[in-house]
Design an enzyme around this catalytic site. Sequence first.
Site, PDB file in Angstrom:
ATOM      1  N   ASP A   1     -24.938 -33.899  26.522  1.00 47.88           N
ATOM      2  CA  ASP A   1     -24.169 -33.573  25.464  1.00 47.88           C
ATOM      3  C   ASP A   1     -23.185 -32.297  25.047  1.00 47.88           C
ATOM      4  O   ASP A   1     -22.248 -32.170  24.753  1.00 47.88           O
ATOM      5  CB  ASP A   1     -25.496 -34.568  24.173  1.00 47.88           C
TER       6      ASP A   1
ATOM      7  N   ILE B   1     -20.285 -44.153  30.584  1.00 49.90           N
ATOM      8  CA  ILE B   1     -20.079 -44.819  32.045  1.00 49.90           C
ATOM      9  C   ILE B   1     -21.164 -45.915  32.224  1.00 49.90           C
ATOM     10  O   ILE B   1     -22.122 -46.101  30.910  1.00 49.90           O
ATOM     11  CB  ILE B   1     -21.340 -43.452  31.973  1.00 49.90           C
TER      12      ILE B   1
ATOM     13  N   GLN C   1     -18.498 -39.210  11.442  1.00 51.82           N
ATOM     14  CA  GLN C   1     -19.176 -37.536  11.620  1.00 51.82           C
ATOM     15  C   GLN C   1     -18.632 -36.560  10.695  1.00 51.82           C
ATOM     16  O   GLN C   1     -18.821 -35.843  10.618  1.00 51.82           O
ATOM     17  CB  GLN C   1     -19.349 -38.052  12.776  1.00 51.82           C
TER      18      GLN C   1
ATOM     19  N   CYS D   1     -17.100 -51.493  20.857  1.00 52.63           N
ATOM     20  CA  CYS D   1     -16.453 -51.333  22.689  1.00 52.63           C
ATOM     21  C   CYS D   1     -17.922 -51.894  23.506  1.00 52.63           C
ATOM     22  O   CYS D   1     -17.776 -51.480  24.583  1.00 52.63           O
ATOM     23  CB  CYS D   1     -15.484 -49.372  22.671  1.00 52.63           C
TER      24      CYS D   1
END
Length: 376
Positions: free
Chosen positions: A134, A158, A220, A243
Site C-alpha cells: 500500500d 481489484i 482521512q 462502491c
Amino acid sequence: MDYTALKKEIIEYSREIGIDKIGFASAAPFTELKNRLLRQQELNYQSGFEEKDINKRVDPALIFDRPRSIIAIALAYPSKMKDSVKGKKGERRGIFCRASWGEDYHVVLRDRLSKLEDFITSKVPEARFRSMVDTGELADRAVAERAGIGWNGKNCSIITPEFGSYVYLGEMITNLPFEPDQPLENQCGTCTKCLDACPTGALVQGGQLNAKRCIAFLTQTKDFMPVEFREKLGNRLYGCDTCQTVCPENKGIDFHLHEEMEPDGEAVKPLLQPLIHMSNKEFKQQFGRMSGSWRGKKPIQRNAMIALAHFKEEEALPVLIEALHKDIRPVMRGTAAWSIAKIGGEKAREALLQAKEKEVEPQVIQEIERGIAALK
C-alpha cells in the site's frame, strides 16, 4: 535453477502461510498506467497520499536494482460481522470501513511477505527482494492486475473471481525470473452500479476516481471537511464501502480466513459521543491496532461530530456544545458548530450565539454564523 519448479513450491508454501491468492508478473514498466497517472495529475484527481514521483510508481527498475519479476499476493477479509453491535437513540454509533476491520492489514501482509522472502531465500540464497504493502512506490492494483490476481473494476478496486474485491494486496519485486501469469479478462461489462451509487460522484467513469471527492479520502483529512460533503458522510468514521457493497461480484461474499482480521464490534462500530472527548491514550488503546487509526484521532473525532448531526442526536448537544466552547482545535469547534446547528433547537441557537461572542478564528466564526442563520 528450475524456476518453474520453484514457482510451484512458492505457490504451495503461500497457501500454508495463509496467502489466499498469489500471482507472478513481469517487472517491465507499467507504460499504460503512466499515461493514466499523468492524466490524473492534470485533472488534480490525486489524493496527495501517493508517491509523488510518477516514474517510480510505474518503473520497478527505478526502485530496485535489475528487477526480473514481481510476486503479487492477496488476502481475503470479512465483509460481515459475526457479533455486530447496534446503535440506538442516545447511543449512536459510527462505522469503520471493512478494510479497517481487525489488525492493521499492513502488519498482516508484511508478515506473509516476510515469510515468503525467507522461504525463497532458503531455496535461492542469492535472491533479492523489495516487498511493499500500500505505502510503497508501485501501484498495488496495477501489479495485481498484471499478475492475474483479479481485474481492475469500474469501482477502482481489484475484483477477484474467488473473493470479490474484499482483498488486501501486497507485492514483492525480485531478481528471480519467474514465468508471468496471464491477466484476467475484465468482467464488469455494462454494469455501472458502483458509479451510480457513489455518494459524492467521485467515480468519474469506470476505472477513474477523483480522489478528492471520495469519502474514503475525505474521512482521512484533518482540516474542515468541505460543506458539500458533510451530509454525504452519514455515520462513516473512516473509509467508505458503498462502491464495493453494491458490486454484483461481491454478492454473498464473506470470508473469515484469518483470525487477526476478525472485527471487534466495539472498535469498528464505536459509540460516537465518547469519541468527542477521547484522549490520545484512550484512542490508541481502542483503535491503535486498526489501519483506520493511522491519521490519529482528529479526523475520527471530526467525523463523529458530523455523524451525530446525521442522526439529529439531541442527546449529543451537551458534548458538542462543550467542544464548541472548550476544544482548543479550530476544526473541532467549527465542526461542532455545524453539527449543533444541524441538530437544531433553542439550546443549539443559544450555544452558537454565546460562542460567537468569544470566538476569534475566522473559519470557526463563519461556521457559527452559518449555523445561526440556518436556525432563524
